[in-house]
Design a protein around this motif. Sequence first.
Motif, PDB file in Angstrom:
ATOM      1  N   GLN A 162      11.409   0.808   4.425  1.00 30.35           N
ATOM      2  CA  GLN A 162      10.009   0.501   4.135  1.00 30.35           C
ATOM      3  C   GLN A 162       9.391  -0.253   5.312  1.00 30.35           C
ATOM      4  OE1 GLN A 162       9.509  -1.755   0.549  1.00 30.35           O
ATOM      5  NE2 GLN A 162       7.367  -1.234   0.368  1.00 30.35           N
ATOM      6  N   ASP A 163      10.155  -1.137   5.938  1.00 27.61           N
ATOM      7  CA  ASP A 163       9.674  -1.901   7.078  1.00 27.61           C
ATOM      8  C   ASP A 163       9.322  -0.979   8.244  1.00 27.61           C
ATOM      9  OD1 ASP A 163       9.167  -4.416   8.489  1.00 27.61           O
ATOM     10  OD2 ASP A 163      10.979  -3.930   9.635  1.00 27.61           O
ATOM     11  N   ALA A 164      10.225  -0.050   8.570  1.00 26.57           N
ATOM     12  CA  ALA A 164       9.975   0.882   9.676  1.00 26.57           C
ATOM     13  C   ALA A 164       8.783   1.783   9.367  1.00 26.57           C
ATOM     14  CB  ALA A 164      11.215   1.724   9.948  1.00 26.57           C
ATOM     15  N   PHE A 165       8.698   2.289   8.140  1.00 26.93           N
ATOM     16  CA  PHE A 165       7.581   3.156   7.763  1.00 26.93           C
ATOM     17  C   PHE A 165       6.260   2.422   7.960  1.00 26.93           C
ATOM     18  CE2 PHE A 165       4.503   5.081   4.924  1.00 26.93           C
ATOM     19  CZ  PHE A 165       4.731   6.439   5.078  1.00 26.93           C
ATOM     20  N   ALA A 166       6.184   1.185   7.469  1.00 29.37           N
ATOM     21  CA  ALA A 166       4.947   0.406   7.571  1.00 29.37           C
ATOM     22  C   ALA A 166       4.539   0.178   9.028  1.00 29.37           C
ATOM     23  CB  ALA A 166       5.100  -0.928   6.854  1.00 29.37           C
ATOM     24  N   LYS A 167       5.520  -0.003   9.910  1.00 29.39           N
ATOM     25  CA  LYS A 167       5.228  -0.233  11.332  1.00 29.39           C
ATOM     26  C   LYS A 167       4.850   1.043  12.071  1.00 29.39           C
ATOM     27  CE  LYS A 167       8.091  -4.317  11.750  1.00 29.39           C
ATOM     28  NZ  LYS A 167       9.348  -4.866  12.268  1.00 29.39           N
ATOM     29  N   GLU A 168       5.336   2.210  11.590  1.00 31.82           N
ATOM     30  CA  GLU A 168       5.126   3.474  12.295  1.00 31.82           C
ATOM     31  C   GLU A 168       3.811   4.163  11.948  1.00 31.82           C
ATOM     32  OE1 GLU A 168       8.630   5.643  11.268  1.00 31.82           O
ATOM     33  OE2 GLU A 168       9.896   4.483  12.631  1.00 31.82           O
ATOM     34  N   VAL A 169       3.171   3.777  10.852  1.00 31.45           N
ATOM     35  CA  VAL A 169       1.898   4.396  10.480  1.00 31.45           C
ATOM     36  C   VAL A 169       0.760   3.429  10.776  1.00 31.45           C
ATOM     37  CG1 VAL A 169       2.937   5.894   8.739  1.00 31.45           C
ATOM     38  CG2 VAL A 169       2.087   3.651   8.056  1.00 31.45           C
ATOM     39  N   SER A 188       0.813  -1.221   0.000  1.00 33.41           N
ATOM     40  CA  SER A 188       0.000   0.000   0.000  1.00 33.41           C
ATOM     41  C   SER A 188       0.846   1.271   0.000  1.00 33.41           C
ATOM     42  CB  SER A 188      -0.949   0.015   1.194  1.00 33.41           C
ATOM     43  OG  SER A 188      -0.226   0.127   2.402  1.00 33.41           O
ATOM     44  N   ILE A 189       2.152   1.145   0.243  1.00 32.06           N
ATOM     45  CA  ILE A 189       3.032   2.314   0.277  1.00 32.06           C
ATOM     46  C   ILE A 189       3.398   2.693  -1.149  1.00 32.06           C
ATOM     47  CG2 ILE A 189       5.225   3.236   1.086  1.00 32.06           C
ATOM     48  CD1 ILE A 189       5.100   1.111   3.357  1.00 32.06           C
ATOM     49  N   ALA A 190       2.979   3.888  -1.569  1.00 38.31           N
ATOM     50  CA  ALA A 190       3.253   4.363  -2.927  1.00 38.31           C
ATOM     51  C   ALA A 190       3.426   5.875  -2.914  1.00 38.31           C
ATOM     52  CB  ALA A 190       2.109   3.985  -3.861  1.00 38.31           C
ATOM     53  N   ILE A 191       4.173   6.376  -3.881  1.00 37.85           N
ATOM     54  CA  ILE A 191       4.395   7.813  -3.988  1.00 37.85           C
ATOM     55  C   ILE A 191       3.063   8.545  -4.121  1.00 37.85           C
ATOM     56  CG2 ILE A 191       5.400   9.633  -5.437  1.00 37.85           C
ATOM     57  CD1 ILE A 191       7.668   7.657  -6.082  1.00 37.85           C
ATOM     58  N   GLY A 192       2.907   9.606  -3.324  1.00 39.56           N
ATOM     59  CA  GLY A 192       1.697  10.417  -3.349  1.00 39.56           C
ATOM     60  C   GLY A 192       0.668  10.033  -2.305  1.00 39.56           C
ATOM     61  N   LYS A 193       0.764   8.827  -1.751  1.00 37.68           N
ATOM     62  CA  LYS A 193      -0.200   8.404  -0.735  1.00 37.68           C
ATOM     63  C   LYS A 193       0.158   9.007   0.608  1.00 37.68           C
ATOM     64  CE  LYS A 193      -1.962   4.103  -2.587  1.00 37.68           C
ATOM     65  NZ  LYS A 193      -2.261   2.709  -2.225  1.00 37.68           N
ATOM     66  N   CYS A 194      -0.866   9.155   1.454  1.00 36.09           N
ATOM     67  CA  CYS A 194      -0.698   9.730   2.787  1.00 36.09           C
ATOM     68  C   CYS A 194      -1.088   8.704   3.837  1.00 36.09           C
ATOM     69  CB  CYS A 194      -1.567  10.965   2.944  1.00 36.09           C
ATOM     70  SG  CYS A 194      -1.106  12.307   1.832  1.00 36.09           S
ATOM     71  N   PHE A 195      -0.381   8.742   4.962  1.00 31.48           N
ATOM     72  CA  PHE A 195      -0.608   7.794   6.043  1.00 31.48           C
ATOM     73  C   PHE A 195      -0.581   8.531   7.381  1.00 31.48           C
ATOM     74  CE2 PHE A 195       1.217   5.552   2.511  1.00 31.48           C
ATOM     75  CZ  PHE A 195       0.445   4.395   2.428  1.00 31.48           C
ATOM     76  N   ALA A 196      -1.463   8.131   8.291  1.00 33.14           N
ATOM     77  CA  ALA A 196      -1.523   8.731   9.628  1.00 33.14           C
ATOM     78  C   ALA A 196      -0.671   7.936  10.595  1.00 33.14           C
ATOM     79  CB  ALA A 196      -2.965   8.758  10.122  1.00 33.14           C
ATOM     80  N   THR A 197      -0.098   8.644  11.567  1.00 31.70           N
ATOM     81  CA  THR A 197       0.640   8.008  12.654  1.00 31.70           C
ATOM     82  C   THR A 197      -0.273   7.990  13.883  1.00 31.70           C
ATOM     83  OG1 THR A 197       1.567  10.051  13.545  1.00 31.70           O
ATOM     84  CG2 THR A 197       2.812   8.964  11.763  1.00 31.70           C
ATOM     85  N   PRO A 198       0.091   7.241  14.913  1.00 32.37           N
ATOM     86  CA  PRO A 198      -0.733   7.227  16.132  1.00 32.37           C
ATOM     87  C   PRO A 198      -0.878   8.611  16.777  1.00 32.37           C
ATOM     88  CG  PRO A 198       0.790   5.380  16.140  1.00 32.37           C
ATOM     89  CD  PRO A 198       1.174   6.264  14.980  1.00 32.37           C
ATOM     90  N   THR A 199       0.034   9.552  16.485  1.00 34.40           N
ATOM     91  CA  THR A 199      -0.041  10.894  17.065  1.00 34.40           C
ATOM     92  C   THR A 199      -0.741  11.889  16.128  1.00 34.40           C
ATOM     93  OG1 THR A 199       2.159  11.414  16.219  1.00 34.40           O
ATOM     94  CG2 THR A 199       2.026  10.551  18.476  1.00 34.40           C
ATOM     95  N   ASN A 200      -1.400  11.369  15.091  1.00 36.47           N
ATOM     96  CA  ASN A 200      -2.170  12.172  14.128  1.00 36.47           C
ATOM     97  C   ASN A 200      -1.335  13.088  13.244  1.00 36.47           C
ATOM     98  OD1 ASN A 200      -4.709  11.078  14.595  1.00 36.47           O
ATOM     99  ND2 ASN A 200      -5.016  12.401  16.372  1.00 36.47           N
ATOM    100  N   ASP A 201      -0.055  12.764  13.078  1.00 35.28           N
ATOM    101  CA  ASP A 201       0.713  13.406  12.021  1.00 35.28           C
ATOM    102  C   ASP A 201       0.342  12.705  10.727  1.00 35.28           C
ATOM    103  OD1 ASP A 201       2.094  15.160  13.671  1.00 35.28           O
ATOM    104  OD2 ASP A 201       3.795  13.801  13.924  1.00 35.28           O
ATOM    105  N   VAL A 202       0.534  13.368   9.618  1.00 35.66           N
ATOM    106  CA  VAL A 202       0.295  12.754   8.315  1.00 35.66           C
ATOM    107  C   VAL A 202       1.609  12.732   7.564  1.00 35.66           C
ATOM    108  CG1 VAL A 202      -0.899  12.974   6.098  1.00 35.66           C
ATOM    109  CG2 VAL A 202      -2.115  13.473   8.215  1.00 35.66           C
ATOM    110  N   ARG A 203       1.952  11.572   7.036  1.00 36.57           N
ATOM    111  CA  ARG A 203       3.165  11.418   6.232  1.00 36.57           C
ATOM    112  C   ARG A 203       2.765  11.201   4.782  1.00 36.57           C
ATOM    113  NH1 ARG A 203       6.927   7.271   9.778  1.00 36.57           N
ATOM    114  NH2 ARG A 203       7.070   8.599  11.614  1.00 36.57           N
ATOM    115  N   GLN A 204       3.299  12.024   3.886  1.00 29.49           N
ATOM    116  CA  GLN A 204       3.063  11.809   2.471  1.00 29.49           C
ATOM    117  C   GLN A 204       4.335  11.248   1.859  1.00 29.49           C
ATOM    118  OE1 GLN A 204       2.260  15.109  -0.217  1.00 29.49           O
ATOM    119  NE2 GLN A 204       1.121  13.713  -1.544  1.00 29.49           N
ATOM    120  N   VAL A 205       4.185  10.125   1.164  1.00 30.61           N
ATOM    121  CA  VAL A 205       5.317   9.471   0.527  1.00 30.61           C
ATOM    122  C   VAL A 205       5.720  10.283  -0.700  1.00 30.61           C
ATOM    123  CG1 VAL A 205       6.126   7.360  -0.593  1.00 30.61           C
ATOM    124  CG2 VAL A 205       4.546   7.213   1.350  1.00 30.61           C
TER     125      VAL A 205
END
Length: 78
Positions: free
Chosen positions: A55-62, A7-24
């Motif tokens: 990629q492993d850390a990113f997937a675990k952090e969001v 599911s990790i792709a350029i342009g997609k956005c993901f939320a963290t448990p602290t409600n930050d948003v990360r855009q790839v």
Amino acid sequence: MSVSYGSIAIGKCFATPTNDVRQVVGLDRGSVSYVVRGKLAFPSWDPAAWQITSQDAFAKEVIAEVAPDWRSAGSTRL
């Protein structure tokens, strides 16, 4: 809960448990480049400000993919 690697792709956005948003913004051989937006911060499109992790850390952090609406960090989960 983490997200799947597929599911990790350029342009997609993901939320963290602290409600930050990360855009790839980049993917390269198992690493993910992203920009962060919190409740008061705006993303930086300057590559010097990008954050890079595995990629492993990113997937675990969001926790979920979210809509790419920068004005509502974490409010619309897909």
